[in-house]
Design a protein around this motif. Structure first.
Motif, PDB file in Angstrom:
ATOM      1  N   ALA A   1       2.263   8.590  20.046  1.00 34.59           N
ATOM      2  CA  ALA A   1       3.000   7.399  20.463  1.00 34.59           C
ATOM      3  C   ALA A   1       2.514   6.900  21.822  1.00 34.59           C
ATOM      4  O   ALA A   1       2.495   5.702  22.081  1.00 34.59           O
ATOM      5  N   SER A   2       2.124   7.803  22.705  1.00 38.00           N
ATOM      6  CA  SER A   2       1.657   7.394  24.028  1.00 38.00           C
ATOM      7  C   SER A   2       0.259   6.781  23.992  1.00 38.00           C
ATOM      8  O   SER A   2      -0.153   6.124  24.939  1.00 38.00           O
ATOM      9  N   GLU A   3      -0.463   6.984  22.907  1.00 40.42           N
ATOM     10  CA  GLU A   3      -1.835   6.482  22.801  1.00 40.42           C
ATOM     11  C   GLU A   3      -1.948   5.245  21.925  1.00 40.42           C
ATOM     12  O   GLU A   3      -3.038   4.706  21.765  1.00 40.42           O
ATOM     13  N   ILE A   4      -0.839   4.754  21.359  1.00 39.73           N
ATOM     14  CA  ILE A   4      -0.909   3.634  20.418  1.00 39.73           C
ATOM     15  C   ILE A   4      -1.387   2.362  21.103  1.00 39.73           C
ATOM     16  O   ILE A   4      -2.085   1.561  20.513  1.00 39.73           O
ATOM     17  N   LEU A   5      -1.028   2.144  22.375  1.00 39.44           N
ATOM     18  CA  LEU A   5      -1.446   0.930  23.064  1.00 39.44           C
ATOM     19  C   LEU A   5      -2.878   0.990  23.565  1.00 39.44           C
ATOM     20  O   LEU A   5      -3.397  -0.011  24.042  1.00 39.44           O
TER      21      LEU A   5
ATOM     22  N   ALA B   1      -3.466  -3.978  21.243  1.00 38.11           N
ATOM     23  CA  ALA B   1      -3.315  -4.719  22.495  1.00 38.11           C
ATOM     24  C   ALA B   1      -3.670  -6.189  22.303  1.00 38.11           C
ATOM     25  O   ALA B   1      -2.968  -7.072  22.796  1.00 38.11           O
ATOM     26  N   LEU B   2      -4.741  -6.467  21.576  1.00 38.14           N
ATOM     27  CA  LEU B   2      -5.140  -7.853  21.338  1.00 38.14           C
ATOM     28  C   LEU B   2      -4.110  -8.614  20.506  1.00 38.14           C
ATOM     29  O   LEU B   2      -3.830  -9.783  20.773  1.00 38.14           O
ATOM     30  N   CYS B   3      -3.534  -7.968  19.519  1.00 36.13           N
ATOM     31  CA  CYS B   3      -2.491  -8.619  18.709  1.00 36.13           C
ATOM     32  C   CYS B   3      -1.260  -8.918  19.552  1.00 36.13           C
ATOM     33  O   CYS B   3      -0.648  -9.978  19.413  1.00 36.13           O
ATOM     34  N   GLY B   4      -0.883  -8.001  20.425  1.00 41.11           N
ATOM     35  CA  GLY B   4       0.264  -8.230  21.300  1.00 41.11           C
ATOM     36  C   GLY B   4       0.031  -9.381  22.254  1.00 41.11           C
ATOM     37  O   GLY B   4       0.891 -10.246  22.426  1.00 41.11           O
TER      38      GLY B   4
END
Length: 69
Positions: free
Chosen positions: A14-18, A24-27
């Motif tokens: 979960a800590s590595e998902i971003l 990141a580009l989609c966000g």
């Protein structure tokens, strides 16, 4: 403590998902699209009908994201 998303999906922490570039580009793209398509017309339009419509869409987005009791 590291939380794993292993239960129903791939072994991604979960800590590595971003750190995944596509996430990141989609966000960034989603936030930019909302800003350019909804918020800016609501603020800077000279037409009252366009401002009302943009504010209505913005209100729906806020209600969608608001936690329900």
């Amino acid at each position: 403590m590291r939380v794993s998303l292993r239960e129903n999906g791939p072994n991604i922490w979960a800590s590595e998902i971003l750190t995944v570039p596509i996430v990141a580009l989609c966000g960034i793209g989603l936030v930019s699209a909302i800003l350019l398509a909804v918020i800016l017309p609501a603020v800077w339009s000279r037409r009252a009908a366009r401002r009302r419509a943009a504010l209505h869409v913005l209100d729906r987005l806020v209600r969608l994201l608001r936690p329900r009791a």
